[in-house]
Scaffold this active site. Structure first.
Site, PDB file in Angstrom:
ATOM      1  CG  HIS A   1     -44.719   8.929  23.339  1.00  0.00           C
ATOM      2  ND1 HIS A   1     -46.038   8.558  23.381  1.00  0.00           N
ATOM      3  CD2 HIS A   1     -43.993   7.830  23.620  1.00  0.00           C
ATOM      4  CE1 HIS A   1     -46.108   7.277  23.693  1.00  0.00           C
ATOM      5  NE2 HIS A   1     -44.893   6.807  23.842  1.00  0.00           N
TER       6      HIS A   1
ATOM      7  CG  HIS B   1     -42.209   0.735  18.983  1.00  0.00           C
ATOM      8  ND1 HIS B   1     -42.444   1.289  20.217  1.00  0.00           N
ATOM      9  CD2 HIS B   1     -42.876  -0.462  18.989  1.00  0.00           C
ATOM     10  CE1 HIS B   1     -43.226   0.486  20.931  1.00  0.00           C
ATOM     11  NE2 HIS B   1     -43.494  -0.594  20.211  1.00  0.00           N
TER      12      HIS B   1
ATOM     13  CG  ASP C   1     -36.748   4.405  23.635  1.00  0.00           C
ATOM     14  OD1 ASP C   1     -36.635   3.428  24.390  1.00  0.00           O
ATOM     15  OD2 ASP C   1     -37.531   4.437  22.675  1.00  0.00           O
TER      16      ASP C   1
END
Ligand code: ACO
Length: 380
Positions: free
Chosen positions: A262, A223, A316
């Site tokens: 994802h 995460h 990210d």
């Protein structure tokens, strides 16, 4: 009796509530808050405005935003007792461990901590949104053996954070870039940490317990911890000419690549596109970032090789290069994620607990059914 209902592994596709805050279309790469595309928020708005909009479920008026901004500024300082706790933390701990402990301790110092009314939750949310920034900057300074810098009340939320890291006032461009990065991270539907916050909140537990739980969930490398792991990968690659061979080997070895893939997006995460543009802008302007060039190559190889499986860069992937350029160390990338996501956590908690039902899923039992207790001395 055996429960034969099908298992949604990882709770994939399970709907447990309604929300008016965030919409995601993972196949087309669309993200909206209150129906407004993330690109428009990034271009026009601020961390302060998006936070308030989500807490209220609507765009604020100028007067409401000015009042909220003033409240945030008035609450930037953290209690002296917490500063002492932060200074006394062992050196070398991960900042997310430190943040988890600090927020839990902050709850001990707040006389309103146990107020779980809607008004109580909102008041605590405003204070926590303001104080997260000061706490994280204080952890950063203390962990490096430096004096803690008090917040300034004349800077924006983003600008003040950068100021508290070094004591130098950031340029308008640096503040705005950081502000945009925060806007991109404020909320993202029922992600693991928001769900964790809500699961704790659904027991009617207090806000500090909910947020402490969420910090624990965000910390994991699947995460929020992925942004730091991306930088580890870039440091491991070293130079752009090694990127293609490095990533090809990882994919051949069936290893997971950090910053891509994802649960919801099966196409480019729109936040990664905004961040890529800023990362590119910074790299072109300063001509110093090997990181950006390595990422470009990794993105190309990943999309060519496993894009067909729905694996594309997520938020990210490029965020770390932007943060590095702002002088932020990689251990602080995940705390910065929390610095932004605190608003989304609080807004979702307030929304869910406004129409609360205890979250309590079930598991299919696959263990023994006809066993009997064997006394310790009779066991093999
Ligand atoms: N690199 C390579 N292959 C991947 C990756 C990846 N990062 N992610 C998924 N895959 C592959 C899996 O190997 C699997 O392939 P298979 O079907 O051939 O076995 C398939 O895609 C499905 O993968 P799952 O892990 O089951 O997908 P899930 O939805 O559970 O995972 C997750 C989502 C955890 C984000 C995953 O993509 C991942 O681990 N990514 C790397 C970590 C990361 O960047 N996390 C940040 C997510 S964004 C956020 O939280 C802010």
């Amino acid at each position: 009796m055996t429960n034969t209902a099908s298992i949604a592994k990882g709770l994939e596709g399970v709907l447990f509530t309604e929300s008016k805050l965030t919409f995601i279309n993972g196949t087309e790469g669309i993200l909206t808050h209150l129906g407004i595309p993330i690109q428009e928020w990034a271009e026009n708005s601020t961390f302060e405005e998006l936070s308030l909009a989500l807490l209220n479920g609507q765009l604020p008026t100028a007067a409401e935003l000015a009042q909220f901004d003033a409240n945030l500024k008035a609450n930037r300082a953290i209690p002296e007792a917490l500063t002492e706790i932060i200074k006394g933390m062992p050196r070398g701990v991960h900042p997310m461990q430190a943040l988890r402990t600090a927020v839990s301790y902050l709850g001990l110092l707040d006389p309103q901590a146990e107020d779980t009314s809607a008004e109580g939750r909102r008041a605590i949310a405003t204070r926590m949104i303001a104080q997260f920034s000061t706490i994280i900057a204080a952890i950063n300074r203390a962990q490096e053996g430096q004096d803690i810098i008090a917040p300034r009340m004349d800077l924006t939320h983003a600008g003040n954070y950068l100021y508290m890291l070094s004591g130098k006032e950031p340029t308008a461009e640096q503040s705005r870039l950081f502000d945009i990065a925060l806007v991109l991270h404020v909320d993202h539907g029922m992600n693991a940490s928001t769900f964790t916050a809500i699961a704790t909140g659904s027991t009617l537990s207090d806000m500090y317990s909910c947020i402490t739980s969420a910090i624990g969930a965000l910390k994991g490398p699947l995460h929020g911890g992925a942004n730091e792991a991306v930088m580890d990968m870039l440091d491991e690659v070293g130079t752009p000419d090694k990127a293609e061979a490095y990533i090809t080997k990882k994919l051949d070895d069936k290893e997971k690549i950090m910053g891509v893939g994802h649960r919801v997006y099966k196409y480019f995460d729109p936040r990664s596109r905004v961040l890529r543009d800023y990362a590119e802008h910074v790299a072109n302007k300063e001509g110093k970032s090997n990181y950006y060039q390595i990422l470009e190559t990794i993105e190309k190889v990943v999309v060519d090789r496993i894009g067909s499986k729905g694996i594309y860069p997520n938020v990210d992937f490029y965020s770390g290069t932007v943060y590095s350029d702002l002088g932020i160390k990689k251990e602080y990338f995940t705390p910065i994620f929390a610095l932004a996501r605190i608003s989304g956590w609080c807004a979702s908690l307030i929304e869910y607990t406004g129409n609360n039902r205890l979250l309590r899923p079930d598991a299919v039992y696959t263990g023994a059914t006809d066993a009997h207790y064997v006394k310790l001395q009779d066991r093999q």
